[in-house]
Design a protein around this motif. Structure first.
Motif, PDB file in Angstrom:
ATOM      1  N   SER A 293      -8.204  -8.755   4.155  1.00 57.68           N
ATOM      2  CA  SER A 293      -7.680  -9.916   3.421  1.00 57.68           C
ATOM      3  C   SER A 293      -6.632  -9.491   2.414  1.00 57.68           C
ATOM      4  O   SER A 293      -5.596 -10.149   2.242  1.00 57.68           O
TER       5      SER A 293
ATOM      6  N   SER B 184      -2.917 -10.639   2.340  1.00 61.00           N
ATOM      7  CA  SER B 184      -2.363 -11.246   1.131  1.00 61.00           C
ATOM      8  C   SER B 184      -1.115 -10.512   0.672  1.00 61.00           C
ATOM      9  O   SER B 184      -0.117 -11.122   0.283  1.00 61.00           O
TER      10      SER B 184
ATOM     11  N   THR C   7       2.537 -11.990   0.306  1.00 59.29           N
ATOM     12  CA  THR C   7       3.302 -11.866  -0.938  1.00 59.29           C
ATOM     13  C   THR C   7       4.654 -11.231  -0.681  1.00 59.29           C
ATOM     14  O   THR C   7       5.684 -11.669  -1.222  1.00 59.29           O
TER      15      THR C   7
END
Length: 895
Positions: free
Chosen positions: A629, A633, A637
């Motif tokens: 995760s 992420s 980003t």
């Protein structure tokens, strides 16, 4: 090929038999010429007869046409004569006269009278009453013919034309001249008769079935064909028989050709041809029979000659072959032992032909002593069994030379039934020597091949193994993983341990590369000793290793193995009297099913290794859903950062700095903020690390710098007394040449812009390069500030080299000063150092006014923190600065 071979005769053969066939050829040529000439004459005669026949038939047709047409004109002329005598006439009288005329056999269809060139009478009336009242002078189709008859005073024939009454016909117009008393004849009018063209042609015989010619008729003018009104117009282009038909001023041309054309076969054409062929056969038969006899004789002579030449050629070729091959021929009488050799046998055995004996012993005495027994055994066996003789042996020539001989022979009985053996010998010394050399060469080649194979194996081993540690390298690892991926069953499940040595760079830099090589060898040895026999270990980079554990291997076992590897690596090493200690960080990733790609598994292990190093090194981290995760992420980003750079979503926020004594704005710090499209405004802690990995921090710095300079110009335009703005600059930006190109284009007031450098940036390994680039920045009138001072490892010597304009004390030092005298003394020391070096001190982290008072009393010149003002966007800061400047202006006016 034999030149006399009758299957493919050549010019010599033809020349030899030509005299015998020449009479037959002459007869054939003479007959062909005679027949061709006779045929030509017969065709001329036939053509003349055919044209005469066509001319005769056409003349009859022409005569009938002229006669019929003249009869029609004469009948019409009689009507004209009656009208000239009766100057006053009515329709009834005109019909009576016309009826008598048309009652005669003719081709006239009707008659009309046109007094003064206007039709007033017509017969038959009912069929032709439509023309009553027709004025020839105004009718374009009738005018020319009518006026021509009136002007010339002679009849005029026009047509064939399409008739108003229907059908086609010839129009005969006859002028009517009447005499007046005492004056010349005057024109009364015109009588016109219509000749039925179809009936005219039929009555003239053109439609007769017995007619065997094709006829075409055309009108003419000045000798030119005008219109073909009967037959095919192409008839005039087929060399026809043609004639002219004249009546009055009218002229027709009639042409005819035979039906089927001029080239027609004649019924009796083959009779003369057959007679000529019979005569020719009677003459040619005996000539050909004689020529055949002569040719057969010549053929027999040629066959005999060919056989002689073939025998001679065969004998010659045999001599050449024997001479070229150095083969000797011998013959042995088995009953008497008499031996006959030819000259080549004598040369082969190295003796003179005159010195040869004529017995079996001659041959036996020449054989090498070691080969005599075997040679004689083979010879006796062949004689006894009646088989062909084939053997090899050595001989010794009188000069002592040893030769290898191959012999072949066979038995036969001559014409006197005497049993003999004939055979050949030839020297195979060169072949035997060559075979020996080939065997030796083969042995050498096999030896070289073995050496090459060993070299290949060595090269292949080197290509798949690390030269320093002898461990498999990255290429070998890829192949090993690919094989695991291809296997089924238990091999679908395997685990990767990605190992990176900690503190290796420090040892390599301090003790040298030899120490580093020694460390790597020992680390490789310990890894190999710590894993299972079936596990695979490879060195994939400078100080990076990978261990592959195939098969079912639970998480606990993986972690235990990783800890054993760390413990093994942590054992101290001794090099050149120095005790060296290194550590290891390990990332673990497993593949539980065959659907996961090998590349992804390597990425997962690398992510886990990165996480282990991020948490303090010398530890183990396993790739799991949380890391997955986090990775996803981070990727999102990163994608959002790149997208926001394109859309200018990075904006500058401004936090003012205040004079410690007057609390007036003395400067402003521009801070980077990310205006996230979904999450709103985000601080650097949310994007800086990812931006550094993407290598785009310099782009963000450039964006904030441009916005800060724009706002500075805006503040001055609003008469705000803000002396400077400071901008953070990253390590990437400090070494970015585009920064200096951008600064070259700016016109800055000295001291209006400051660059804030992190303390860790200012004192890295590139100290000389940092100093050089800082000096380039100063030459543009830009001040240098050290940000977050007190959190790095700056020394007084480094401060002296850089000579910053300001030091910013980090909030980690300012926050505890209320309850910590030690922290106050530390800050006081920093202030004293700055004062002694002429450096201004800016205190960050002013959270309360009590902080502000203490820091002011400690000697800090400027303050920055939430107790005074928070960071705000450009518009909010402009309003904030205006609001603070307004009371000061009012106080000045009151004073």
């Amino acid at each position: 090929m034999n030149p006399t071979d009758d299957r493919r005769p050549n010019w010599q053969y033809f020349r030899s038999v030509l005299p015998y066939y020449l009479p037959a050829i002459i007869v054939v040529v003479a007959l062909a010429i005679s027949m061709a000439y006779a045929e030509k004459q017969r065709q001329h005669i036939s053509m003349d007869n055919l044209r005469a026949e066509v001319t005769e038939n056409l003349g009859l047709i022409r005569a009938k046409l002229e006669g019929n047409m003249s009869a029609n004109i004469q009948l019409l002329k009689g009507l004209v004569a009656a009208l000239e005598t009766e100057q006053t006439i009515d329709g009834e009288r005109f019909s009576a006269l016309s009826r008598r005329i048309l009652s005669a056999k003719s081709q006239l269809r009707n008659v009309v009278g046109a007094p003064d060139l206007k039709v007033a009478y017509a017969y038959p009336y009912e069929a032709n009453k439509a023309v009553i009242g027709l004025d020839y002078r105004t009718n374009a189709a009738q005018r020319d013919g009518a006026l021509k008859a009136a002007e010339t005073g002679h009849f005029v024939v026009t047509g064939p034309v399409d008739l108003l009454q229907g059908g086609r016909g010839l129009v005969v117009r006859y002028p009517v001249m009447v005499e007046k008393a005492g004056s010349a004849p005057v024109l009364w009018g015109i009588v016109s008769g219509v000749v039925d063209i179809e009936k005219l042609l039929a009555d003239s015989g053109l439609f007769a079935r017995s007619l065997d010619i094709d006829i075409a008729i055309a009108t003419t003018e000045d000798g030119r064909l005008i219109e073909t009104f009967y037959g095919d117009s192409t008839t005039f282009a087929r060399a026809p028989v043609s004639m002219l038909i004249n009546f009055g001023h009218e002229s027709w041309k009639i042409a005819a050709v035979p039906k089927g054309g001029w080239s027609q076969p004649q019924a009796d054409m083959w009779v003369p041809r057959l007679w000529m062929l019979a005569v020719g056969a009677m003459i040619l038969g005996p000539v050909i029979w004689v020529a055949s006899l002569l040719r057969e004789r010549q053929k027999n002579i040629a066959v005999l000659s060919r056989h002689q030449e073939e025998l001679h050629a065969l004998s010659h070729r045999l001599d050449i072959a024997l001479e070229a091959s150095k083969i000797g021929v011998w013959e042995l009488d088995l009953a008497t032992g008499a031996l006959n050799w030819d000259g080549r046998m004598a040369q082969l055995y190295g003796v003179e032909i005159s010195a040869l004996g004529n017995s079996y012993e001659t041959w036996r005495n020449a054989i090498h002593p070691e080969d005599i027994e075997e040679a004689e055994r083979v010879f006796r066996t062949c004689i006894a069994d009646g088989t062909d003789y084939a053997t090899e042996f050595r001989i010794v020539t009188p000069s002592g030379q040893v030769r290898h001989i191959r012999a072949l022979g066979t038995t036969y009985r001559d014409s006197f039934l005497r049993r003999k053996m004939v055979g050949v010998d030839w020297n195979v010394t060169a072949d035997v020597t060559l075979q020996q050399e080939l065997r030796e060469a083969k042995a050498r080649a096999e030896s070289q091949n073995r050496e090459l194979e060993l070299a290949r194996q060595h090269m292949e081993h080197n290509s798949l193994h690390d030269a320093l540690t002898s461990l498999p390298n990255r290429r070998y690892l890829d192949q090993y993983l690919a094989k695991l991926n291809e296997k089924a069953g238990e091999a679908e499940h395997f685990t990767l341990l990605h190992i990176d040595l900690d503190r290796f760079k420090d040892i390599n830099d301090t003790l040298g590369h030899s120490a580093g090589d020694h460390i790597l060898k020992q680390a490789a040895l310990r890894l190999r000793e710590s894993i299972r026999a079936e596990d695979f270990v490879a060195r994939i980079g400078g100080d990076e290793f990978v261990v592959v554990c195939a098969g079912a291997f639970n998480e606990r076992e993986h972690l235990d193995l990783a800890k054993r590897l760390i413990d093994a690596i942590n054992l101290p090493l001794t090099y050149a009297g120095h005790e060296c200690r290194i550590g290891a960080s390990i990332g673990v990733a497993s593949r539980a099913d065959s659907g996961m790609q090998i590349e992804q598994l390597l990425v997962n292990a690398d992510i886990a290794l990165y996480e282990a190093k991020r948490h303090g090194r010398n530890r183990v981290e396993r790739y799991n859903d949380e890391l997955k995760s986090l990775t996803i992420s981070t990727k999102k980003t990163a994608d959002a950062i790149l997208r926001s750079l394109e859309q200018n979503d990075f904006v500058a926020y401004f936090q003012p700095q205040f004079d410690a004594h007057t609390l007036e704005i003395s400067g402003v710090e521009a801070l980077a903020r990310w205006e996230h499209p979904e999450l709103g405004i985000l601080g650097p802690d949310r994007f800086l690390k990812v931006a550094e990995n993407l290598n785009v921090v310099s782009q963000i710095d450039a964006t904030i710098l441009d916005q800060a300079l724009f706002q500075l110009a805006r503040w001055r335009a609003n008469d705000l007394d803000i002396r400077k703005v400071s901008v953070n600059i990253s390590a990437q930006r400090l070494f970015d040449e585009s920064l200096f190109q951008h600064l070259d284009r700016l016109k800055l007031l000295p001291g209006s812009l400051s660059f804030e450098l992190l303390e860790s940036i200012s004192f890295d390994d590139n100290g000389s390069a940092v100093i050089e680039n800082i000096e380039r920045i100063r030459r543009h009138g830009i001040d240098i500030e050290i940000d977050d001072f007190g959190t790095g490892y700056a020394s007084i010597l480094s401060l002296l080299k850089i000579s910053p304009r300001r030091l910013k004390i980090d909030r980690q030092l300012t926050c505890p000063i209320i309850g910590s005298p030690a922290q106050r003394r530390l800050i006081s020391s920093i202030v004293e150092i700055g004062r002694s070096l002429g450096i201004e001190i800016v205190a960050e982290g002013v959270e309360t006014m009590q902080h502000a008072a203490i820091l002011r009393d400690l000697g800090c010149q400027s303050l920055q923190g939430y107790a005074l003002a928070r960071p705000m966007d450009g518009a909010a800061f402009l309003q904030f600065a205006k609001d603070r400047a307004r009371p000061a202006a009012e106080d000045n006016r009151s004073a």
